[in-house]
Structure formats: C-alpha cells, structure tokens
Enzyme design. Structure first.
Site, mmCIF file in Angstrom:
data_model
loop_
_atom_site.group_PDB
_atom_site.id
_atom_site.type_symbol
_atom_site.label_atom_id
_atom_site.label_comp_id
_atom_site.label_asym_id
_atom_site.label_seq_id
_atom_site.Cartn_x
_atom_site.Cartn_y
_atom_site.Cartn_z
ATOM 1 N N ASN A 41 3.011 -16.412 -33.461
ATOM 2 C CA ASN A 41 2.407 -17.063 -32.305
ATOM 3 C C ASN A 41 2.041 -16.011 -31.262
ATOM 4 O O ASN A 41 2.740 -15.013 -31.084
ATOM 5 C CB ASN A 41 3.296 -18.170 -31.724
ATOM 6 C CG ASN A 41 4.708 -17.758 -31.404
ATOM 7 O OD1 ASN A 41 5.263 -16.844 -32.028
ATOM 8 N ND2 ASN A 41 5.322 -18.420 -30.452
ATOM 9 N N ALA A 45 -1.363 -16.046 -20.755
ATOM 10 C CA ALA A 45 -1.054 -16.432 -19.373
ATOM 11 C C ALA A 45 -1.753 -17.743 -19.013
ATOM 12 O O ALA A 45 -1.236 -18.523 -18.209
ATOM 13 C CB ALA A 45 -1.459 -15.325 -18.413
ATOM 14 N N CYS A 52 -0.809 -20.706 -32.375
ATOM 15 C CA CYS A 52 0.377 -20.885 -33.219
ATOM 16 C C CYS A 52 0.390 -19.866 -34.367
ATOM 17 O O CYS A 52 -0.655 -19.372 -34.803
ATOM 18 C CB CYS A 52 0.395 -22.286 -33.825
ATOM 19 S SG CYS A 52 0.899 -23.586 -32.692
ATOM 20 N N GLU A 54 0.968 -20.413 -37.500
ATOM 21 C CA GLU A 54 0.262 -20.923 -38.686
ATOM 22 C C GLU A 54 -1.236 -20.650 -38.582
ATOM 23 O O GLU A 54 -1.887 -20.300 -39.561
ATOM 24 C CB GLU A 54 0.502 -22.430 -38.841
ATOM 25 C CG GLU A 54 1.943 -22.830 -39.090
ATOM 26 C CD GLU A 54 2.725 -23.102 -37.811
ATOM 27 O OE1 GLU A 54 2.449 -22.445 -36.784
ATOM 28 O OE2 GLU A 54 3.614 -23.964 -37.839
HETATM 29 N N1 THU Z 1 4.567 -22.728 -32.249
HETATM 30 C C1 THU Z 1 4.064 -22.210 -33.409
HETATM 31 O O1 THU Z 1 3.651 -21.039 -33.456
HETATM 32 N N2 THU Z 1 4.031 -23.006 -34.497
HETATM 33 C C2 THU Z 1 4.519 -24.280 -34.533
HETATM 34 O O2 THU Z 1 4.352 -24.959 -35.529
HETATM 35 C C3 THU Z 1 5.259 -24.808 -33.386
HETATM 36 C C4 THU Z 1 5.042 -24.089 -32.115
HETATM 37 C C5 THU Z 1 4.598 -21.857 -31.057
HETATM 38 C C6 THU Z 1 3.568 -22.198 -30.010
HETATM 39 C C7 THU Z 1 4.207 -21.619 -28.766
HETATM 40 O O3 THU Z 1 3.845 -20.243 -28.680
HETATM 41 C C8 THU Z 1 5.697 -21.711 -29.022
HETATM 42 O O4 THU Z 1 5.850 -21.950 -30.423
HETATM 43 C C9 THU Z 1 6.396 -22.811 -28.263
HETATM 44 O O5 THU Z 1 5.752 -24.034 -28.446
#
Ligand code: THU
Length: 131
Positions: A41, A45, A52, A54
């Site tokens: 992820n 800012a 994300c 994924e």
């Molecule tokens: N996040 C992901 O990278 N993948 C997910 O499936 C769930 C959430 C990240 C997004 C954000 O940077 C942090 O987790 C908190 O939500």
C-alpha cells in the site's frame, strides 16, 4: 501458496508506505503463467489518493503482459482477518473468477484461504459486457 509467494508478500509488506494509517499491507498475485507480482500500500497526504497493496500488485502484473490471476496472497498484522477491501475484490475479479483462491496471511503464516466467489458473490465481470 508456496514459500516463495509467502516470503515475497512479507517483503512487500515491509516496503509499505503507510505513514498515516501505520497499517502495512503486502500483496502478491500469481499470474496464470506462474510468475509472481508483489505490491504494497502506498498512502498519500491527500488521503483518498492512497493505493492498496492489491492494486499495486495487479498493476505490476499487467505491466508484465499477464492478464489472468491464479491466486492471491494478502498479508497484514492485527487480530482481525485482513481480507481485500471491496474495491480490491472487484480489481481481482477483473483478472480472476469465483474459484480464485485468496490466501489471507499475517507474518506468522496462513490464516485462512477464501475464494473470490466467497468474498464477492454474484459478481460483475468482463463477461457481463458481452451482450
Ligand atoms: N489496505 C490495503 O492495502 N489492502 C486492503 O485490502 C485493505 C486496506 C490499505 C489501505 C490503507 O493504506 C491501509 O491499508 C489502511 O486502510
């Protein structure tokens, strides 16, 4: 999920840029051709512009010319099971199907394997646009 995939997800989680949530996530997708693609992820800012893990992994896969997902690993810390968010379930759907396994892990190992069909039932995919 083999050891290489698990270890790559751990490396990806360690690369997360998550200064705002402090919640690091690593993801790895295996393409139908067998290659692994990792992502983490990347927050911003301007909060909604964050990306994300994924989504990062899928971008790397597509950049390599692969458009079919065989399996996915998502890794994060915490007591609760960290399954892909709703948007990422749909992103995986674009390149996978109901049977695509999603391995939910923490640093210690596999916590649970779910299929995309379990996480996103009755989904809308590219086939629906063929009329
Ligand atoms: N996040 C992901 O990278 N993948 C997910 O499936 C769930 C959430 C990240 C997004 C954000 O940077 C942090 O987790 C908190 O939500």
């Amino acid at each position: 999920m083999d050891d290489a995939m698990f270890n790559l997800a751990r490396d990806a989680m360690a690369r997360a840029y998550a200064p705002y949530s402090k919640f690091s996530v690593g993801a790895v997708v295996r393409g139908a051709g067998g290659k692994l693609y990792a992502g983490c992820n990347v927050e911003n800012a301007a909060y909604p512009q964050g990306c994300c893990a994924e989504a990062s992994a899928i971008s790397a896969m597509v950049m390599d010319g692969e458009t079919s997902i065989a399996e996915v690993v998502v890794m994060a810390r915490g007591d609760g099971l960290v399954t892909p968010c709703g948007g990422c379930r749909q992103r995986i759907r674009e390149f996978g199907d109901d049977a695509t396994p999603i391995h939910v892990c923490d640093e210690k190992g596999l916590r649970q394997t779910l299929t995309l069909g379990q996480l996103l039932p009755l989904s809308f995919g590219p086939e629906n646009l063929k009329t």
